[in-house]
Design a protein around this motif. Structure first.
Motif, mmCIF file in Angstrom:
data_model
loop_
_atom_site.group_PDB
_atom_site.id
_atom_site.type_symbol
_atom_site.label_atom_id
_atom_site.label_comp_id
_atom_site.label_asym_id
_atom_site.label_seq_id
_atom_site.Cartn_x
_atom_site.Cartn_y
_atom_site.Cartn_z
ATOM 1 N N LYS A 1 0.828 -1.204 0.000
ATOM 2 C CA LYS A 1 0.000 0.000 0.000
ATOM 3 C C LYS A 1 0.863 1.255 0.000
ATOM 4 C CE LYS A 1 -4.174 -2.174 1.665
ATOM 5 N NZ LYS A 1 -4.851 -2.801 2.807
ATOM 6 N N VAL A 7 -3.361 -1.357 -4.466
ATOM 7 C CA VAL A 7 -4.633 -1.592 -3.786
ATOM 8 C C VAL A 7 -4.994 -3.073 -3.940
ATOM 9 C CG1 VAL A 7 -5.565 0.740 -3.982
ATOM 10 C CG2 VAL A 7 -5.862 -0.857 -5.889
ATOM 11 N N ASN A 8 -5.809 -3.555 -3.010
ATOM 12 C CA ASN A 8 -6.236 -4.953 -3.066
ATOM 13 C C ASN A 8 -7.591 -5.100 -3.759
ATOM 14 O OD1 ASN A 8 -4.004 -6.009 -1.699
ATOM 15 N ND2 ASN A 8 -4.916 -5.544 0.302
ATOM 16 N N ALA A 9 -7.800 -6.238 -4.356
ATOM 17 C CA ALA A 9 -9.089 -6.572 -4.974
ATOM 18 C C ALA A 9 -9.238 -8.072 -4.898
ATOM 19 C CB ALA A 9 -9.130 -6.091 -6.417
ATOM 20 N N TYR A 10 -10.381 -8.563 -5.373
ATOM 21 C CA TYR A 10 -10.582 -10.016 -5.354
ATOM 22 C C TYR A 10 -11.282 -10.477 -6.628
ATOM 23 C CZ TYR A 10 -11.371 -14.732 -3.836
ATOM 24 O OH TYR A 10 -11.347 -16.092 -3.759
ATOM 25 N N PHE A 11 -10.670 -11.464 -7.266
ATOM 26 C CA PHE A 11 -11.174 -12.008 -8.537
ATOM 27 C C PHE A 11 -11.644 -13.447 -8.335
ATOM 28 C CE2 PHE A 11 -8.379 -8.547 -9.448
ATOM 29 C CZ PHE A 11 -8.942 -7.901 -10.536
ATOM 30 N N PRO A 12 -12.563 -13.919 -9.194
ATOM 31 C CA PRO A 12 -13.081 -15.276 -9.008
ATOM 32 C C PRO A 12 -11.987 -16.345 -9.031
ATOM 33 C CG PRO A 12 -14.432 -14.089 -10.595
ATOM 34 C CD PRO A 12 -13.231 -13.234 -10.324
ATOM 35 N N ILE A 21 -7.838 -14.505 -15.661
ATOM 36 C CA ILE A 21 -9.120 -13.925 -15.245
ATOM 37 C C ILE A 21 -8.956 -12.421 -15.033
ATOM 38 C CG2 ILE A 21 -8.775 -14.455 -12.764
ATOM 39 C CD1 ILE A 21 -12.167 -14.715 -14.407
ATOM 40 N N SER A 25 -8.830 -10.587 -18.334
ATOM 41 C CA SER A 25 -10.154 -10.534 -18.977
ATOM 42 C C SER A 25 -10.968 -9.374 -18.404
ATOM 43 C CB SER A 25 -10.893 -11.867 -18.794
ATOM 44 O OG SER A 25 -11.506 -11.961 -17.521
ATOM 45 N N MET A 26 -10.715 -9.008 -17.129
ATOM 46 C CA MET A 26 -11.396 -7.857 -16.532
ATOM 47 C C MET A 26 -10.720 -6.550 -16.933
ATOM 48 S SD MET A 26 -13.943 -9.272 -15.045
ATOM 49 C CE MET A 26 -14.643 -7.730 -14.470
ATOM 50 N N LYS A 85 -12.060 -4.758 -19.733
ATOM 51 C CA LYS A 85 -13.263 -3.988 -19.458
ATOM 52 C C LYS A 85 -12.928 -2.626 -18.846
ATOM 53 C CE LYS A 85 -17.615 -5.516 -17.497
ATOM 54 N NZ LYS A 85 -18.321 -6.459 -16.630
ATOM 55 N N TRP A 86 -11.894 -2.585 -18.045
ATOM 56 C CA TRP A 86 -11.614 -1.394 -17.241
ATOM 57 C C TRP A 86 -10.641 -0.415 -17.886
ATOM 58 C CZ3 TRP A 86 -10.433 -4.669 -12.206
ATOM 59 C CH2 TRP A 86 -11.632 -5.256 -11.770
ATOM 60 N N ILE A 137 -2.883 -3.467 -8.882
ATOM 61 C CA ILE A 137 -3.775 -4.300 -8.064
ATOM 62 C C ILE A 137 -3.068 -5.534 -7.521
ATOM 63 C CG2 ILE A 137 -5.847 -5.761 -8.159
ATOM 64 C CD1 ILE A 137 -7.192 -3.689 -9.847
ATOM 65 N N TRP A 141 -4.877 -11.129 -2.313
ATOM 66 C CA TRP A 141 -4.525 -12.190 -1.352
ATOM 67 C C TRP A 141 -5.508 -13.323 -1.595
ATOM 68 C CZ3 TRP A 141 -0.212 -11.868 1.545
ATOM 69 C CH2 TRP A 141 0.360 -10.613 1.736
#
Lengths: 476, 476
Positions: free
Chosen positions: B57, B62-67, B113, B116-117, B120-121, B132, B135
């Motif tokens: 940080k 920053v943290n995020a969560y993907f499938p 994955i 692939s996002m 979009k962004w 990004i 964990w």
């Protein structure tokens, strides 16, 4: 992003998904039913997680991690459990290029794998209690999913405790639902009703399930956390016994409890309005955002010189503060953006404020803007955040009270359910009665509140006298 | 638990698993290749995680969560990537009681994955960089597993960054391997060599892979963290372009980087001895443990009264301190137990110490015990912990230097590899040469260190002149 969202009054469900996407909390993924938690949404979850984790540790719990893949046969060992979860399982049949001898399921919850380990670790009363929590992802194959509220994969914590006596396990389940209530109310500013689930609604494998139930902005109920007294069900299924103080072998007593990323959905629907999110200060990733206003390089450097010490003072006071320096966006765009993202306080600072040693404060929950002296603001900012936190809880309590009705007839229940809100009623019906009501008007018994009036009344459905009151509502 | 472990000199592999189990760090699970991380082991991971998370940080991530579930077809989009990971995949073929139209794989890593996002962004250079981190748990079907070092499911973090230029992505990959080095050295007291992987050893899908390599107690190398410059490989596979400042469409540049629960294994094998774990203070769940010594209730209450303010003072100084109040265990048993668990400082306090206002301090890394004045101890405890931290790093640096040899012939390499340790050598060989060496003597090129002598020498294998030095060793 600044285009605004569908009004709640027009389509609440659409409002919800609009907010989730425009506030950049989450996004749909290419995998059916699975969502991507974006950084701003994940920051909310991190704040929720770190407070809860501290509360768990303060009450003597420790974290551990158990395998996500569970032999299919384990799920089958507890009869109610397998019945409840079998339809929702994701199954791994191949690994490393080969078909597996026994399929593995991705945990829908971890009772079975954890109790298979507790068998190894628990021998004597000296090994008890075992107070373990796990932060993890779980998968439940859901047909109808909604961002945060119901997704195939979600993040959660699951506590799994083992005790020498029924009383102790019982107390633990009771303590943890109380901890969840405290968290919901004091951190999320979300009032909840605490009570017991009926037989129809309890967890698959539990003796008793406790719940916290919140009222969302559309007056529907959201189950926001549960804790379960499991008795000796899993100890028997996995043959986990211990030698008690009298040298006798006895099955171990258990509790389990959990909350999930659903809490982020609860946060959105508890407080949000047609301008987007409204975040309680204790959970907000940014508590204060500063938008500098300037026309040219000269006024910019003047404004930035003024902002620097304000930012430092806020940081020193422990306030999470962010200065929005994005160059290509107008102040107006930024205002809308931070309203969408629910930041509790926005400061607008331009050359005139610099000259007057003032600043403009916008309070998100009230939508109020005022010009105040800089020094008065920085001296009182933490108190203001506390005030917002408390006001938000009070407002939601008033909203819930306003939309909760004591009903005494089936007709009144139907009318209340159609209008939205909670119905409070004496209840003496059976599981079948409960199912009949659910089929007829979509309302379910959300809980049998711990707090009961103590007086006798007449069950609105059976007409029998009873002392038990319940809360009925449509729920997510 | 107090029975001790297999000596390192007798069987290092057995020593390792003994320590993992007797220090209660992890346990075997009923699921092949998957381990249970027990509370004490998980506390180590939590400390590692919280420091790294802060460092990420602080550097703008920053943290995020993907499938976790990824369509099988995604893995196939990047040619090298699928080749590298296909043999290790766990495949979900059924969900919710039905066969899936397309199988899903459990993420072995999340490039596909996530990209692939990102498609979009990311639209414009204004959306970049995207920094990004996630964990998460990942699954790689491993044939031969070892607790923490190589397990089918493991916990890790994976950073995935997107940049507008190659230079920036390159710098990010370089910055992050440097961050890992800082963490390894300053928190884990584990010296590492930093460098580039050869073509043979790089990540499947990377243009370049950087690594930190540590020397374990048996003188073998352990790859402890990697960062990758991915070029435009994944952007091309997922068609992720952005409009650059000249209004041209360009593929995005990428990096990824990760460390895992393997670091817990690194910690054990870097510092441990025949009495168990030795933990660096900055990572240790408990930095100081106090063992009270008493004979009867009277001396117990006297000792406890003396301990109370000491515990408070340590807590006030920010020291993680634990008083071992277990009633059924002898002090001697507790001493061994805390040595096994590697607590940096142990205090032994009995009635005589109370009388003399003293206490006995045992320093785990040196195995030294001394009687000191209570006040002198509490006044200097944080300095002492710093000293231990620094001494541990120094000791491991000396150990590595002692076991690193400059070699200039193939014979010398073989001898060094047999004896254990690192061989430093000029190298001008091909990928085929490297494979031949690996087959003949099990040594691999661990890295091409960033720090190079700058002088020219002769490749020990090809006899050609070169300026490039590499490190060779047997590795985990």
């Amino acid at each position: 992003m600044s285009k605004g969202v569908t009004p709640q009054s027009k389509d609440y469900a659409k409002w919800y998904t609009d907010v989730v996407q425009k506030a950049e909390l989450a996004d749909y993924s290419p995998v059916k039913g699975c969502m991507v938690i974006r950084p701003y949404g994940y920051a909310l979850w991190e704040n929720i997680k770190s407070e809860l984790d501290r509360m768990f540790k303060d009450t003597g719990h420790v974290n551990a991690y158990f395998p996500m893949l569970i032999p299919e046969s384990f799920l089958k060992k507890e009869a109610d459990h397998v019945e409840g979860f079998a339809p929702e399982l994701a199954v791994v049949t191949h690994g490393g290029g080969k078909k597996l001898d026994e399929p593995l399921v991705i945990r829908p919850t971890s009772e079975t794998i954890i109790w298979s380990m507790y068998k190894k670790w628990i021998n004597s009363y000296r090994d008890l209690p075992l107070l373990i929590n796990q932060w993890a992802n779980v998968v439940r194959w859901e047909m109808r999913t909604r961002l945060f509220l119901r997704t195939t994969e979600f993040l959660w914590q699951e506590g799994h405790t083992a005790h020498a006596t029924a009383d102790e396990a019982f107390e633990e389940a009771y303590r943890m639902i109380g901890l969840y209530r405290d968290f919901a109310e004091h951190y999320m500013a979300m009032p909840v009703l605490v009570g017991k689930k009926t037989e129809n609604e309890k967890f698959a494998g539990a003796v008793e399930t406790y719940t916290i139930e919140a009222m969302m902005g559309d007056k529907r109920a959201l189950q926001s956390g549960t804790s379960h007294y499991l008795g000796q069900n899993f100890a028997k299924a996995f043959d986990v016994t211990f030698q008690n103080e009298n040298n006798e072998q006895e099955y171990v007593y258990a509790s389990s409890w959990g909350v999930s990323t659903r809490l982020v959905g609860a946060l959105i629907m508890t407080h949000g309005d047609d301008k987007g999110l409204i975040l309680p200060p204790k959970i907000a990733p940014y508590q204060v955002v500063i938008v500098p206003i300037y026309r040219d390089e000269e006024s910019k450097s003047e404004v930035m010189r003024y902002i620097e010490p304000i930012k430092k003072q806020l940081g020193d006071s422990g306030v999470r503060c962010h200065v929005d320096m994005r160059e290509t966006l107008s102040p107006g765009f930024k205002f809308n953006d931070w309203e969408m993202k629910g930041v509790p306080l926005r400061l607008e600072i331009g050359p005139r404020d610099v000259k007057n040693e003032k600043l403009v404060v916008f309070r998100r929950d009230r939508g109020e803007k005022e010009t105040v002296s800089r020094d008065a603001f920085t001296a009182s900012v933490t108190a203001q955040l506390d005030t917002i936190q408390n006001d938000m809880l009070k407002a939601r309590k008033a909203f819930r009270e306003h939309n909760t009705e004591d009903i005494s007839s089936y007709e009144a229940l139907k009318a209340r359910v159609d209008a939205g809100g909670f119905a409070r009623a004496y209840w003496d019906g059976s599981s079948e009665d409960e199912k009949a009501i659910q089929e007829a008007c979509k309302a379910t018994i959300r809980c049998i509140p711990f707090e009961q009036p103590g007086t006798e009344g007449v069950c609105f459905y059976t007409g029998r006298k009873t002392k038990q009151q319940v809360i009925l509502a449509k729920a997510y």
